[in-house]
Motif scaffolding. Structure first.
Motif, PDB file in Angstrom:
ATOM      1  N   GLY A   1      39.791 -15.198  26.341  1.00  0.00           N
ATOM      2  CA  GLY A   1      39.568 -14.052  25.448  1.00  0.00           C
ATOM      3  C   GLY A   1      38.256 -14.190  24.707  1.00  0.00           C
ATOM      4  O   GLY A   1      37.442 -13.255  24.651  1.00  0.00           O
TER       5      GLY A   1
ATOM      6  N   ARG B   1      35.063 -11.611  25.385  1.00  0.00           N
ATOM      7  CA  ARG B   1      34.572 -10.704  24.339  1.00  0.00           C
ATOM      8  C   ARG B   1      33.162 -11.107  23.889  1.00  0.00           C
ATOM      9  O   ARG B   1      32.336 -10.273  23.562  1.00  0.00           O
ATOM     10  CB  ARG B   1      35.532 -10.673  23.151  1.00  0.00           C
ATOM     11  CG  ARG B   1      36.826  -9.973  23.418  1.00  0.00           C
ATOM     12  CD  ARG B   1      36.654  -8.467  23.691  1.00  0.00           C
ATOM     13  NE  ARG B   1      36.199  -7.751  22.517  1.00  0.00           N
ATOM     14  CZ  ARG B   1      35.289  -6.776  22.534  1.00  0.00           C
ATOM     15  NH1 ARG B   1      34.731  -6.401  23.671  1.00  0.00           N
ATOM     16  NH2 ARG B   1      34.942  -6.185  21.426  1.00  0.00           N
TER      17      ARG B   1
ATOM     18  N   ASN C   1      41.007 -16.416  34.591  1.00  0.00           N
ATOM     19  CA  ASN C   1      40.415 -16.411  33.240  1.00  0.00           C
ATOM     20  C   ASN C   1      38.986 -15.872  33.236  1.00  0.00           C
ATOM     21  O   ASN C   1      38.610 -15.116  32.347  1.00  0.00           O
ATOM     22  CB  ASN C   1      40.451 -17.827  32.653  1.00  0.00           C
ATOM     23  CG  ASN C   1      41.843 -18.175  32.157  1.00  0.00           C
ATOM     24  OD1 ASN C   1      42.762 -17.366  32.278  1.00  0.00           O
ATOM     25  ND2 ASN C   1      42.004 -19.346  31.592  1.00  0.00           N
TER      26      ASN C   1
ATOM     27  N   HIS D   1      38.388 -12.025  33.601  1.00  0.00           N
ATOM     28  CA  HIS D   1      38.430 -11.230  32.360  1.00  0.00           C
ATOM     29  C   HIS D   1      37.014 -11.050  31.802  1.00  0.00           C
ATOM     30  O   HIS D   1      36.626  -9.958  31.386  1.00  0.00           O
ATOM     31  CB  HIS D   1      39.344 -11.941  31.352  1.00  0.00           C
ATOM     32  CG  HIS D   1      39.547 -11.200  30.081  1.00  0.00           C
ATOM     33  ND1 HIS D   1      39.554  -9.822  29.998  1.00  0.00           N
ATOM     34  CD2 HIS D   1      39.740 -11.648  28.810  1.00  0.00           C
ATOM     35  CE1 HIS D   1      39.739  -9.457  28.746  1.00  0.00           C
ATOM     36  NE2 HIS D   1      39.838 -10.535  28.003  1.00  0.00           N
TER      37      HIS D   1
ATOM     38  N   GLU E   1      34.887  -7.468  31.395  1.00  0.00           N
ATOM     39  CA  GLU E   1      34.263  -7.041  30.125  1.00  0.00           C
ATOM     40  C   GLU E   1      32.782  -6.730  30.326  1.00  0.00           C
ATOM     41  O   GLU E   1      32.256  -5.770  29.782  1.00  0.00           O
ATOM     42  CB  GLU E   1      34.412  -8.147  29.070  1.00  0.00           C
ATOM     43  CG  GLU E   1      35.774  -8.203  28.430  1.00  0.00           C
ATOM     44  CD  GLU E   1      36.037  -7.023  27.500  1.00  0.00           C
ATOM     45  OE1 GLU E   1      35.227  -6.781  26.600  1.00  0.00           O
ATOM     46  OE2 GLU E   1      37.051  -6.346  27.696  1.00  0.00           O
TER      47      GLU E   1
ATOM     48  N   TYR F   1      36.650 -11.929  19.700  1.00  0.00           N
ATOM     49  CA  TYR F   1      38.032 -11.826  20.163  1.00  0.00           C
ATOM     50  C   TYR F   1      39.002 -12.361  19.116  1.00  0.00           C
ATOM     51  O   TYR F   1      39.921 -11.671  18.693  1.00  0.00           O
ATOM     52  CB  TYR F   1      38.203 -12.588  21.481  1.00  0.00           C
ATOM     53  CG  TYR F   1      39.646 -12.733  21.904  1.00  0.00           C
ATOM     54  CD1 TYR F   1      40.362 -11.630  22.352  1.00  0.00           C
ATOM     55  CD2 TYR F   1      40.282 -13.969  21.842  1.00  0.00           C
ATOM     56  CE1 TYR F   1      41.697 -11.754  22.724  1.00  0.00           C
ATOM     57  CE2 TYR F   1      41.614 -14.102  22.217  1.00  0.00           C
ATOM     58  CZ  TYR F   1      42.319 -12.994  22.649  1.00  0.00           C
ATOM     59  OH  TYR F   1      43.632 -13.128  23.010  1.00  0.00           O
ATOM     60  N   ARG F   2      38.756 -13.592  18.645  1.00  0.00           N
ATOM     61  CA  ARG F   2      39.811 -14.226  17.860  1.00  0.00           C
ATOM     62  C   ARG F   2      39.979 -13.602  16.482  1.00  0.00           C
ATOM     63  O   ARG F   2      41.055 -13.623  15.914  1.00  0.00           O
ATOM     64  CB  ARG F   2      39.623 -15.740  17.791  1.00  0.00           C
ATOM     65  CG  ARG F   2      38.370 -16.224  17.135  1.00  0.00           C
ATOM     66  CD  ARG F   2      38.322 -17.744  17.101  1.00  0.00           C
ATOM     67  NE  ARG F   2      37.452 -18.189  16.030  1.00  0.00           N
ATOM     68  CZ  ARG F   2      37.419 -19.416  15.569  1.00  0.00           C
ATOM     69  NH1 ARG F   2      38.227 -20.325  16.071  1.00  0.00           N
ATOM     70  NH2 ARG F   2      36.601 -19.742  14.604  1.00  0.00           N
TER      71      ARG F   2
ATOM     72  N   GLU G   1      43.694 -19.738  21.265  1.00  0.00           N
ATOM     73  CA  GLU G   1      43.919 -19.716  22.703  1.00  0.00           C
ATOM     74  C   GLU G   1      44.307 -21.107  23.165  1.00  0.00           C
ATOM     75  O   GLU G   1      43.506 -22.026  23.162  1.00  0.00           O
ATOM     76  CB  GLU G   1      42.653 -19.258  23.428  1.00  0.00           C
ATOM     77  CG  GLU G   1      42.270 -17.836  23.076  1.00  0.00           C
ATOM     78  CD  GLU G   1      41.175 -17.295  23.979  1.00  0.00           C
ATOM     79  OE1 GLU G   1      41.460 -16.989  25.145  1.00  0.00           O
ATOM     80  OE2 GLU G   1      40.040 -17.191  23.517  1.00  0.00           O
TER      81      GLU G   1
END
Ligand code: ADP
Ligand code: SF4
Length: 734
Positions: free
Chosen positions: A40, A44, A86, A89, A93, A380-381, A712
């Motif tokens: 993630g 991002r 992974n 992703h 994006e 993301y986080r 994550e």
């Protein structure tokens, strides 16, 4: 505003292999610590750059096989189907914003510690790693079967890259990776057809590229990142002796769709990620600009150089140095740099200051963060966007006391969110302690941290900046009329020698004396008496070495004393250590490590060696220290002492306000928060982050305390990929 036509060239398309970029902005492969393990964060972070206009967005170094494992440093990996999922992703994006996704295929041979995989890396000659000389890491000599197996690892990784959706595979022929280990005379001691002549040493690199071209080259671009000069002397790669000849050899084979060029190898990474203290924009130009004339018009070249000015970029393109502007740090500091140029908002660019804190985070085996851009790694986080701010539902008035990095950032973000903000400082200029820092030798570019925020604050009609006001007291703060108050009063250097070593003052080290100075006093022009000056550095970053250089340049005879194992110990993370040492040596400064001060009298600094006590212990006895001690001291002739020992929070105002909590309501004050160095003195990126976070979370139930962020990691009970003992595809020699 419309874009200045002189920048139109930056927005032209560039074709390479089977792909075409939408403009000339290329986010070079760069470390993050996110890897494949934090999909993630990775997606991002990279996706934000695509959104901001970078036409090509690459991963960090991406290990192709467990034999190339640099844990606990986090690389991307393409070891198995889990990594494909992974990294897919990230590709999605990047593609969402019409950019191309690149992956850097990385096999590190003799420099692979393999602390996670426990495998044995292969390499040309079975030598100990000079990058990790203390770790007992050797490669196993690769015979021709091994070489074919490794090439197959590259091919399998490229096939996984294609499954993940990558548009290009970039072979890392940089930073002393395996292709360079074959290429460099110092590593390659072979006598077979992979050793000896340049053509033989180049064979492995070219065979890897050719195998990738065969396997995926009609669908993916096959590119490389290559250092034309390792800046490391003979037996290594030097620009004119072998660097350019290798480019000629590989180009003649037609196996490389694009060259991303740089200088500096693994040891001299600081010459590639050159910090602004040592290297100015486009410092690599003399070493990389000949590549274009070798590869011609049809094979593009990417050149880096901490480019933040569109004029510099255009000049590099027009001079024929390159076809694409490569950038790691400028894209971290401002993911929207291309968009801002395109929209004619050049003054809004958040220019990288070249501090290398981003690099230092990776080098500390942590996650990338940036001094200038506190949202990097938080996309993301924490859900932060560098250019978008949630409007405050119920904007109130806020008083921010202190316009250092923390206060400026907080006021700016609150302002962008619609709050009515008064930012007040007793100083007559913005910037707090950072104004001094930007005047240290070599640190001028650090001033961008202030100028960016100054420009943004000026644009905000709902933010008033009051400078040169009398120092605010608790009474004044309470009576000011603001609904909420943010205290950002910073910190100061200890005036008594307090430091991490003893956690107590040093006898005689009192900055009220003429012979003892703090960095603030030095910068404020307090005279430095005598010839012989000692700088006592318990901080380990740039202040101690800057004070030393400043005083040496004034003709003083300087000794830099530190309790740490190395001078400027933190600079090993920012990659500035080698050049710090060279500079100190060049300027004739004396260095004492592992020493601290016992006491100071004008003319004499008494020091002790940290390990002066005996290795042996006494029998345990009441009232006696267990270690056999020594009181050995060393005298250093010293007319003046500069204390860079620790910083002390300016916490009084916040403490006074807190003590008067009962009065807040009467004055209409709803809350008082503290941010930055007055809370706890830390590096500037943390003060900025602190101010930014508070402003983003200003309406949370407890804004002083951060909201949780997404972590994550594997949640127990979910499947692992791969499953234990699943052999995966065979690696057969090809
Ligand atoms: P940080 O790194 O946390 O932003 P700095 O030390 O750089 O902190 O900046 C703190 C700023 O606060 C300085 O510019 C200082 O002049 C200002 N300041 C400190 N105390 C007061 C006060 N009581 N009233 C107004 N300004 C203050
Ligand atoms: Fe630039 Fe410093 Fe940010 Fe790195 S941390 S991108 S060097 S400003």
């Amino acid at each position: 505003m419309a874009r200045d036509p002189k920048y139109d060239i930056l927005f032209e398309q560039v074709a390479f292999g089977p792909k075409t970029t939408r403009n000339r902005f290329w986010q070079t492969s760069h470390c993050t610590g996110y890897g494949s393990d934090r999909p993630g964060t990775q997606a991002r972070f990279r996706g934000m750059k695509a959104e901001g206009g970078w036409a090509v967005v690459c991963t960090e170094f991406c290990s192709i096989h467990p034999e190339s494992d640099e844990y606990p440093w986090h690389s991307a990996r393409l070891w198995d189907e889990g990594d494909v999922v992974n990294l897919r992703h990230m590709c999605d994006e990047v593609h969402r914003h019409r950019s191309l996704a690149g992956v850097q295929l990385w096999y590190n041979g003799m420099h692979s510690p393999c602390l996670e995989s426990r495998e044995v890396p292969r390499g040309p000659s079975g030598l100990p790693s000079n990058v990790f000389p203390e770790r007992c890491i050797y490669d196993a000599v690769a015979d021709e079967d091994d070489i074919r197996a490794i090439i197959q690892m590259y091919v399998l990784a490229a096939q996984r890259a294609e499954q993940a959706g990558f548009d290009l595979v970039e072979v890392s022929g940089s930073d002393s990776t395996l292709p360079m280990q074959f290429l460099e005379r110092r590593y390659n001691r072979r006598t077979d057809r992979y050793g000896g002549s340049l053509a033989n040493r180049a064979r492995f690199y070219i065979e890897v590229m050719a195998a990738l071209k065969r396997a995926v080259g009609d669908r993916l671009a096959v590119t490389t990142r290559f250092e034309t000069d390792t800046i490391n002397g003979e037996h290594r790669i030097q620009h004119f002796d072998e660097g350019l000849h290798f480019v000629e050899l590989m180009h003649a084979e037609g196996v490389c769709d694009l060259w991303a060029v740089k200088i500096g190898d693994y040891e001299e990474w600081g010459e590639d990620a050159g910090s602004s203290r040592f290297r100015k924009a486009n410092w690599m130009r003399p070493f990389v600009s000949h590549v274009k004339s070798i590869v011609g018009a049809n094979v593009p070249v990417v050149s880096n150089g901490r480019f933040t000015s569109p004029d510099d970029m255009v000049a590099a393109l027009r001079a024929g140095q390159c076809d694409l502007i490569g950038a790691a740090r400028p894209s971290i500091a401002d993911p929207f740099l291309p968009t801002k140029i395109s929209e004619g908002r050049v003054e809004d660019i958040r220019e990288c200051i070249g501090c290398n804190i981003c690099v230092s985070r990776m080098q500390q085996q942590a996650l990338l963060s940036c001094t200038q851009n506190p949202t990097s790694g938080e996309e993301y986080r924490r859900g932060w966007h560098p250019e978008q701010f949630e409007p405050a539902a119920d904007p109130c008035s806020v008083l921010v006391v202190g316009a250092g990095p923390a206060g400026m950032e907080c006021a700016m973000v609150l302002g962008k969110r619609g709050y009515t903000v008064h930012l007040r400082d007793q100083a007559s200029e913005l910037g707090g302690h950072w104004r001094d820092v930007a005047r240290y030798p070599r640190c001028a570019e650090y001033g961008r941290l202030i100028s960016y925020r100054q420009i943004q604050l000026k644009k905000l009609r709902n933010v008033e900046v009051h400078l040169g006001v009398p120092a605010m007291t608790a009474d004044e703060v309470l009576q000011y009329g603001a609904d909420k108050v943010v205290i950002a009063t910073g910190a100061h250097w200890a005036t008594d020698g307090l430091g991490a070593e003893l956690h107590r003052p040093i006898a005689g080290a009192d900055a009220a004396r003429a012979e003892v100075l703090t960095p603030e006093q030095v910068m404020a022009g307090k005279p430095v008496p005598g010839e012989k000056v000692a700088v006592l550095d318990g901080d380990g970053y740039f202040t101690g070495v800057s004070m030393a250089e400043l005083l040496a340049d004034q003709g003083k005879s300087v000794t830099l004393v530190t309790n740490m194992n190395m001078i400027t110990e933190f600079a090993k993370y920012t990659m500035e250590m080698p050049n710090n040492k060279r500079m100190l040596h060049e300027k004739g400064m004396r260095i004492l490590t592992n020493h601290w001060a016992h006491s100071f009298d004008p003319g004499r600094l008494r020091l002790f060696y940290l390990y002066r006590d005996s290795a042996g212990l006494y029998e345990v006895e009441p009232g006696r220290w267990g270690r056999r001690g020594s009181d050995e001291l060393i005298d250093l002739e010293c007319d003046a002492l500069v204390l860079v020992t620790s910083r002390v929070p300016n916490g009084a105002l916040y403490a006074q306000l807190k003590a008067r909590h009962a009065e807040w309501q009467r004055h209409g004050v709803l809350a008082v928060y503290r941010i930055g160095d007055c809370h706890a003195p830390r590096q500037a990126l943390n003060a900025i982050f602190d101010g930014h976070r508070l402003a983003r979370e200003f309406e949370s139930p407890h804004p002083q305390h951060p909201l949780p962020f997404i972590r994550e990691r594997q949640i127990w009970g979910h499947a692992t990929v791969p499953q234990r003992c699943n052999p995966g595809p065979a690696i057969e020699p090809v």
